[in-house]
Design a protein around this motif. Sequence first.
Motif, PDB file in Angstrom:
ATOM      1  N   GLU A   1       0.816  -1.211   0.000  1.00  0.00           N
ATOM      2  CA  GLU A   1       0.000   0.000   0.000  1.00  0.00           C
ATOM      3  C   GLU A   1       0.854   1.268   0.000  1.00  0.00           C
ATOM      4  O   GLU A   1       0.490   2.270  -0.622  1.00  0.00           O
ATOM      5  N   VAL A   2       1.996   1.220   0.674  1.00  0.00           N
ATOM      6  CA  VAL A   2       2.922   2.364   0.626  1.00  0.00           C
ATOM      7  C   VAL A   2       3.472   2.532  -0.788  1.00  0.00           C
ATOM      8  O   VAL A   2       3.547   3.655  -1.312  1.00  0.00           O
ATOM      9  N   ASN A   3       3.860   1.434  -1.418  1.00  0.00           N
ATOM     10  CA  ASN A   3       4.366   1.491  -2.797  1.00  0.00           C
ATOM     11  C   ASN A   3       3.313   2.062  -3.748  1.00  0.00           C
ATOM     12  O   ASN A   3       3.612   2.897  -4.607  1.00  0.00           O
ATOM     13  N   LEU A   4       2.099   1.584  -3.595  1.00  0.00           N
ATOM     14  CA  LEU A   4       0.987   2.028  -4.434  1.00  0.00           C
ATOM     15  C   LEU A   4       0.782   3.536  -4.303  1.00  0.00           C
ATOM     16  O   LEU A   4       0.666   4.259  -5.302  1.00  0.00           O
ATOM     17  N   LYS A   5       0.778   4.010  -3.069  1.00  0.00           N
ATOM     18  CA  LYS A   5       0.556   5.436  -2.798  1.00  0.00           C
ATOM     19  C   LYS A   5       1.709   6.286  -3.318  1.00  0.00           C
ATOM     20  O   LYS A   5       1.493   7.357  -3.900  1.00  0.00           O
ATOM     21  N   LYS A   6       2.931   5.810  -3.145  1.00  0.00           N
ATOM     22  CA  LYS A   6       4.086   6.596  -3.555  1.00  0.00           C
ATOM     23  C   LYS A   6       4.101   6.818  -5.060  1.00  0.00           C
ATOM     24  O   LYS A   6       4.362   7.937  -5.529  1.00  0.00           O
ATOM     25  N   MET A   7       3.830   5.768  -5.850  1.00  0.00           N
ATOM     26  CA  MET A   7       3.826   5.943  -7.295  1.00  0.00           C
ATOM     27  C   MET A   7       2.657   6.819  -7.735  1.00  0.00           C
ATOM     28  O   MET A   7       2.793   7.645  -8.659  1.00  0.00           O
ATOM     29  N   ALA A   8       1.512   6.657  -7.095  1.00  0.00           N
ATOM     30  CA  ALA A   8       0.356   7.489  -7.433  1.00  0.00           C
ATOM     31  C   ALA A   8       0.655   8.958  -7.152  1.00  0.00           C
ATOM     32  O   ALA A   8       0.297   9.846  -7.951  1.00  0.00           O
ATOM     33  N   GLU A   9       1.307   9.235  -6.045  1.00  0.00           N
ATOM     34  CA  GLU A   9       1.654  10.615  -5.705  1.00  0.00           C
ATOM     35  C   GLU A   9       2.689  11.180  -6.668  1.00  0.00           C
ATOM     36  O   GLU A   9       2.638  12.360  -7.028  1.00  0.00           O
ATOM     37  N   HIS A  10       3.630  10.335  -7.102  1.00  0.00           N
ATOM     38  CA  HIS A  10       4.624  10.779  -8.081  1.00  0.00           C
ATOM     39  C   HIS A  10       3.934  11.144  -9.393  1.00  0.00           C
ATOM     40  O   HIS A  10       4.246  12.179 -10.004  1.00  0.00           O
ATOM     41  N   SER A  11       3.011  10.312  -9.827  1.00  0.00           N
ATOM     42  CA  SER A  11       2.278  10.578 -11.062  1.00  0.00           C
ATOM     43  C   SER A  11       1.521  11.896 -10.969  1.00  0.00           C
ATOM     44  O   SER A  11       1.563  12.728 -11.892  1.00  0.00           O
ATOM     45  N   LYS A  12       0.863  12.115  -9.855  1.00  0.00           N
ATOM     46  CA  LYS A  12       0.073  13.332  -9.677  1.00  0.00           C
ATOM     47  C   LYS A  12       0.958  14.569  -9.601  1.00  0.00           C
ATOM     48  O   LYS A  12       0.674  15.600 -10.234  1.00  0.00           O
ATOM     49  N   SER A  13       2.060  14.480  -8.868  1.00  0.00           N
ATOM     50  CA  SER A  13       2.914  15.662  -8.661  1.00  0.00           C
ATOM     51  C   SER A  13       3.667  16.063  -9.921  1.00  0.00           C
ATOM     52  O   SER A  13       3.989  17.234 -10.120  1.00  0.00           O
ATOM     53  N   THR A  14       3.960  15.097 -10.788  1.00  0.00           N
ATOM     54  CA  THR A  14       4.700  15.387 -12.018  1.00  0.00           C
ATOM     55  C   THR A  14       3.773  15.626 -13.207  1.00  0.00           C
ATOM     56  O   THR A  14       4.240  16.034 -14.285  1.00  0.00           O
ATOM     57  N   GLY A  15       2.495  15.353 -13.043  1.00  0.00           N
ATOM     58  CA  GLY A  15       1.539  15.580 -14.111  1.00  0.00           C
ATOM     59  C   GLY A  15       1.599  14.568 -15.230  1.00  0.00           C
ATOM     60  O   GLY A  15       1.121  14.830 -16.342  1.00  0.00           O
ATOM     61  N   ILE A  16       2.186  13.413 -14.969  1.00  0.00           N
ATOM     62  CA  ILE A  16       2.266  12.373 -15.990  1.00  0.00           C
ATOM     63  C   ILE A  16       1.301  11.252 -15.639  1.00  0.00           C
ATOM     64  O   ILE A  16       1.130  10.894 -14.468  1.00  0.00           O
ATOM     65  N   GLY A  17       0.631  10.705 -16.647  1.00  0.00           N
ATOM     66  CA  GLY A  17      -0.306   9.626 -16.400  1.00  0.00           C
ATOM     67  C   GLY A  17       0.404   8.340 -16.018  1.00  0.00           C
ATOM     68  O   GLY A  17       1.586   8.157 -16.298  1.00  0.00           O
ATOM     69  N   LEU A  18      -0.333   7.455 -15.398  1.00  0.00           N
ATOM     70  CA  LEU A  18       0.210   6.162 -14.982  1.00  0.00           C
ATOM     71  C   LEU A  18      -0.691   5.058 -15.524  1.00  0.00           C
ATOM     72  O   LEU A  18      -1.889   5.038 -15.262  1.00  0.00           O
ATOM     73  N   ARG A  19      -0.087   4.188 -16.337  1.00  0.00           N
ATOM     74  CA  ARG A  19      -0.786   2.995 -16.816  1.00  0.00           C
ATOM     75  C   ARG A  19       0.119   1.804 -16.510  1.00  0.00           C
ATOM     76  O   ARG A  19       0.826   1.286 -17.376  1.00  0.00           O
ATOM     77  N   PRO A  20       0.136   1.360 -15.242  1.00  0.00           N
ATOM     78  CA  PRO A  20       1.112   0.343 -14.816  1.00  0.00           C
ATOM     79  C   PRO A  20       0.951  -0.979 -15.548  1.00  0.00           C
ATOM     80  O   PRO A  20      -0.156  -1.359 -15.944  1.00  0.00           O
ATOM     81  N   HIS A  21       2.074  -1.667 -15.708  1.00  0.00           N
ATOM     82  CA  HIS A  21       2.052  -2.931 -16.446  1.00  0.00           C
ATOM     83  C   HIS A  21       1.623  -4.075 -15.539  1.00  0.00           C
ATOM     84  O   HIS A  21       2.288  -4.399 -14.556  1.00  0.00           O
ATOM     85  N   ALA A  22       0.510  -4.701 -15.899  1.00  0.00           N
ATOM     86  CA  ALA A  22      -0.043  -5.781 -15.091  1.00  0.00           C
ATOM     87  C   ALA A  22       0.681  -7.099 -15.281  1.00  0.00           C
ATOM     88  O   ALA A  22       0.402  -8.064 -14.561  1.00  0.00           O
ATOM     89  N   LYS A  23       1.624  -7.172 -16.235  1.00  0.00           N
ATOM     90  CA  LYS A  23       2.393  -8.407 -16.371  1.00  0.00           C
ATOM     91  C   LYS A  23       3.216  -8.678 -15.118  1.00  0.00           C
ATOM     92  O   LYS A  23       3.605  -9.820 -14.869  1.00  0.00           O
ATOM     93  N   SER A  24       3.470  -7.639 -14.328  1.00  0.00           N
ATOM     94  CA  SER A  24       4.220  -7.826 -13.085  1.00  0.00           C
ATOM     95  C   SER A  24       3.430  -8.624 -12.066  1.00  0.00           C
ATOM     96  O   SER A  24       3.997  -9.431 -11.326  1.00  0.00           O
ATOM     97  N   HIS A  25       2.109  -8.400 -12.019  1.00  0.00           N
ATOM     98  CA  HIS A  25       1.309  -9.051 -10.973  1.00  0.00           C
ATOM     99  C   HIS A  25       0.260 -10.015 -11.508  1.00  0.00           C
ATOM    100  O   HIS A  25      -0.169 -10.910 -10.788  1.00  0.00           O
ATOM    101  N   LYS A  26      -0.220  -9.836 -12.759  1.00  0.00           N
ATOM    102  CA  LYS A  26      -1.219 -10.725 -13.344  1.00  0.00           C
ATOM    103  C   LYS A  26      -2.412 -10.935 -12.412  1.00  0.00           C
ATOM    104  O   LYS A  26      -2.997 -12.024 -12.341  1.00  0.00           O
ATOM    105  N   CYS A  27      -2.795  -9.887 -11.705  1.00  0.00           N
ATOM    106  CA  CYS A  27      -3.801 -10.022 -10.655  1.00  0.00           C
ATOM    107  C   CYS A  27      -4.837  -8.905 -10.771  1.00  0.00           C
ATOM    108  O   CYS A  27      -4.506  -7.724 -10.570  1.00  0.00           O
ATOM    109  N   PRO A  28      -6.086  -9.233 -11.084  1.00  0.00           N
ATOM    110  CA  PRO A  28      -7.125  -8.198 -11.202  1.00  0.00           C
ATOM    111  C   PRO A  28      -7.300  -7.355  -9.942  1.00  0.00           C
ATOM    112  O   PRO A  28      -7.550  -6.155 -10.029  1.00  0.00           O
ATOM    113  N   GLU A  29      -7.181  -7.966  -8.764  1.00  0.00           N
ATOM    114  CA  GLU A  29      -7.346  -7.212  -7.525  1.00  0.00           C
ATOM    115  C   GLU A  29      -6.299  -6.113  -7.407  1.00  0.00           C
ATOM    116  O   GLU A  29      -6.583  -5.002  -6.964  1.00  0.00           O
TER     117      GLU A  29
END
Length: 381
Positions: free
Chosen positions: A36-64
Amino acid sequence: MSDQMRMDRGIWDARVGQSRHDLSTPSLLLDLDVFEVNLKKMAEHSKSTGIGLRPHAKSHKCPEVALRQIGAGALGVCAATIDEAEALWRAGVKGILITSEMVGRRKIERLLTLSKTDTEVMSVVDNLSHLDDLNQAGQAAGVTLNVLIDMDLGLKRTGVAGIETGMALAERICALPSLRLRGISAYSSLSAHVIGYVERRAHSFQSMEPAIELLSRMRRVGMPAEILTGGSTGTYNIDSDIEAMTELQAGSYIFMDVDYEMIGGKGGPSFNDFGFSLTVLATVISKSHAGFATVDAGFKAFATDRPFGPELKGRSGLKYHFGGDEHGILEIEDGDDDLRLGDRLEFIVPHCDPTVNLYDHLYCVRGDRIEAVWPICRGYN
């Protein structure tokens, strides 16, 4: 849902509330607090830099996991295969970009099915004949397909090899009635693991130059090219400084692994921007030789595509060696041989993506308690 899937689901649900120490081994664990910390940190980075985030699901292969990434602000997710895309789509995940070419009748049919129900599904192209196949199928089905030009940045795996080829492809897309040009997908995989932040930054900036120029030329002639997507966990805080970049595909940040630990961070020799949330739980099953112990996690428990193995979490002085399909050998280097039969040990994985692919589910833990069990995608070819 098949009878086997229902039975599996019942077994997994029964684990909720138990201790991680009750699990059979090897098991794949996800530390929810770190995740959850990792999730929040990347989301905050995306928001603060104004760049969109479309993370690659091949890393987790997990809908949840994908749903939580979108809940934290991601535009959608990337998928490497049509199997992954379908599993994510069935779980309600929107904004899927398939980053491999959907070539062949069966894959195109499956892409059309997704695109009928989600008009934001996108896929990549790098070949003129593939464009014609997609367009013909789209016309027959009454579906417009969203496509991005896949551009090679040095790996020579997929993607157009140069700007002129990319422009020719873009012009053809714009002339075909059932295709909609969205932009460019350009992943510099060779940049992701360059050792040292300064060196990695220079490598990524240089690698991205052809994609930036292609995007610029497309826009100058009025082509609809709003997207330049790419990047990795290793370059997340580098590619966000590239002005033309519109979104990042970083994926491993939610888990992390030994491979990424080695590349060095902006502030030091270790890449510690994100925590290690993913581990494999194993048991000491043999102590027959002085200075060595054996655990029940070998080739079938960890990815073996790297020249190094897993690292023991929370303890130094023990070096892991692969000992076979089901066995790992721990060499006790510090002389402090206090391991006992039945001891539970957690290992940071060498490479998260292919390690996850070896398992059917993630045991999500908070402290010692199993809080949830999340299925990992399986295809229905």
